[in-house]
Design an enzyme around this catalytic site. Sequence first.
Site, PDB file in Angstrom:
ATOM      1  N   ASP A   1       0.999  -1.372  -0.166  1.00  0.00           N
ATOM      2  CA  ASP A   1      -0.021  -0.103   0.011  1.00  0.00           C
ATOM      3  C   ASP A   1       0.838   1.312  -0.003  1.00  0.00           C
ATOM      4  O   ASP A   1       2.138   0.946   0.043  1.00  0.00           O
ATOM      5  CB  ASP A   1      -0.954  -0.120   1.373  1.00  0.00           C
ATOM      6  N   SER A   2       0.387   2.436  -0.277  1.00  0.00           N
ATOM      7  CA  SER A   2       1.002   3.595  -0.278  1.00  0.00           C
ATOM      8  C   SER A   2       1.652   4.062   1.216  1.00  0.00           C
ATOM      9  O   SER A   2       2.300   4.912   1.658  1.00  0.00           O
ATOM     10  CB  SER A   2       0.340   4.624  -0.664  1.00  0.00           C
TER      11      SER A   2
ATOM     12  N   HIS B   1      -7.002   3.109   3.866  1.00  0.00           N
ATOM     13  CA  HIS B   1      -6.565   4.118   5.043  1.00  0.00           C
ATOM     14  C   HIS B   1      -7.682   4.130   5.965  1.00  0.00           C
ATOM     15  O   HIS B   1      -7.486   4.495   7.189  1.00  0.00           O
ATOM     16  CB  HIS B   1      -5.811   5.426   4.499  1.00  0.00           C
TER      17      HIS B   1
ATOM     18  N   GLU C   1      -1.221   8.554   8.320  1.00  0.00           N
ATOM     19  CA  GLU C   1       0.035   8.209   8.121  1.00  0.00           C
ATOM     20  C   GLU C   1       0.701   8.653   9.460  1.00  0.00           C
ATOM     21  O   GLU C   1       1.861   8.027   9.978  1.00  0.00           O
ATOM     22  CB  GLU C   1       0.975   8.886   6.875  1.00  0.00           C
TER      23      GLU C   1
ATOM     24  N   TYR D   1      -0.346   8.501  -2.617  1.00  0.00           N
ATOM     25  CA  TYR D   1      -0.603   8.300  -3.742  1.00  0.00           C
ATOM     26  C   TYR D   1      -1.781   8.964  -4.843  1.00  0.00           C
ATOM     27  O   TYR D   1      -1.917   9.090  -5.600  1.00  0.00           O
ATOM     28  CB  TYR D   1      -0.838   6.721  -4.114  1.00  0.00           C
ATOM     29  N   GLY D   2      -2.870   9.409  -3.858  1.00  0.00           N
ATOM     30  CA  GLY D   2      -4.015   9.725  -4.286  1.00  0.00           C
ATOM     31  C   GLY D   2      -4.030  11.039  -5.264  1.00  0.00           C
ATOM     32  O   GLY D   2      -4.952  10.922  -5.954  1.00  0.00           O
TER      33      GLY D   2
ATOM     34  N   CYS E   1      -4.531  -1.141  -2.056  1.00  0.00           N
ATOM     35  CA  CYS E   1      -4.798   0.411  -2.286  1.00  0.00           C
ATOM     36  C   CYS E   1      -5.414   0.389  -3.305  1.00  0.00           C
ATOM     37  O   CYS E   1      -5.416   0.026  -4.339  1.00  0.00           O
ATOM     38  CB  CYS E   1      -3.351   0.823  -2.483  1.00  0.00           C
TER      39      CYS E   1
ATOM     40  N   CYS F   1     -10.777   3.739   0.185  1.00  0.00           N
ATOM     41  CA  CYS F   1      -9.321   3.967   0.432  1.00  0.00           C
ATOM     42  C   CYS F   1      -9.080   3.305   1.702  1.00  0.00           C
ATOM     43  O   CYS F   1      -9.754   3.248   2.812  1.00  0.00           O
ATOM     44  CB  CYS F   1      -9.110   5.360   0.805  1.00  0.00           C
TER      45      CYS F   1
HETATM   46  N1  DGL Z   1      -4.644   3.333   1.050  1.00  0.00           N
HETATM   47  C1  DGL Z   1      -4.623   4.162  -0.464  1.00  0.00           C
HETATM   48  C2  DGL Z   1      -5.987   3.842  -1.051  1.00  0.00           C
HETATM   49  O1  DGL Z   1      -6.446   2.684  -0.572  1.00  0.00           O
HETATM   50  C3  DGL Z   1      -4.612   5.553  -0.438  1.00  0.00           C
HETATM   51  C4  DGL Z   1      -4.053   6.397  -1.261  1.00  0.00           C
HETATM   52  C5  DGL Z   1      -3.064   7.274  -0.870  1.00  0.00           C
HETATM   53  O2  DGL Z   1      -1.950   7.158  -0.716  1.00  0.00           O
HETATM   54  O3  DGL Z   1      -3.493   8.585  -1.148  1.00  0.00           O
HETATM   55  O4  DGL Z   1      -6.403   4.534  -2.189  1.00  0.00           O
END
Ligand code: DGL
Length: 272
Positions: A11-12, A186, A152, A43-44, A74, A184
């Site tokens: 994941d990010s 997170h 985070e 990543y978004g 993710c 997401c």
């Molecule tokens: N956990 C990522 C997702 O499900 C987060 C994306 C991010 O890093 O912005 O989209």
Amino acid sequence: MQNNHPIGVFDSGIGGISIWKEIIQLLPFESTIYLADSKHAPYGAKSQEEIIQLSIKNTEALLQLGAKIIVVACNTATTNAIKYLRAHYDVPFIGIEPAIKPAALQSKNKSIGILATKGTLNSSLFSNTSERYTQEIQTIEVIGTGLVPLIEQGHIDGVETKELLVKYLKPMIQAGIDYLVLGCSHYPFLLPILKDILPDNVTIIDSGEAVARQTKAVLLQNGGIIKKKELQPTHQLYSNKNTETLDGIIIRFRESGQISKNTVIRTIYKEF
Ligand code: DGL
């Protein structure tokens, strides 16, 4: 498939831990490797090309560590990069997408909310699924700008996080949604605050359990499940930023009984 090799998850950042937890509960004899690419989060807001490059990097790192299957934990990476990954690597990939279908099918008010990143909401995979299942449903899509960096940093129940959520959920509450889709990985960490803010009739859904079930199904199809119960699985959780937030989550999971005290988990700092 080498059935004694670990399941790889990336994941990010720490978000995919919400999915990893479901996987280790459903497949208790499997070892896992988790990559939290916190150095490159979020990543978004990145372009599709950047998300593909980061997903390639994570895939290569997991393959080097011996992963027999890769779970893209993710939504942003799945909706933007899984097609590329599947076309370029032999290993099976499991992805996660916002659970629009069950929400749309079960909504009595015919109104659902989707909280996700810009990258997910703008992806063609998301719009195709949305078009397919929400023809007669009102969908309120909101980008959760700023939430991933706060999570985070471990600010899961801070004032700033709550203020952002109040703002993002307001149009959904006004529209009378009865389902909120967490798009997401997170966001499941925000469940306690989300429940505080939302009216009682709103059901919150995420795709973590479904991803774990799909991982098991694909392993079974490929003969990749460990059957020897006497093997003690190990779980290595790597972060390329610091391991503090991961450590905090694991402590919380152990204290709340969501992960058994006997489960062997190591958090490790690593460049990738
Ligand atoms: N956990 C990522 C997702 O499900 C987060 C994306 C991010 O890093 O912005 O989209």
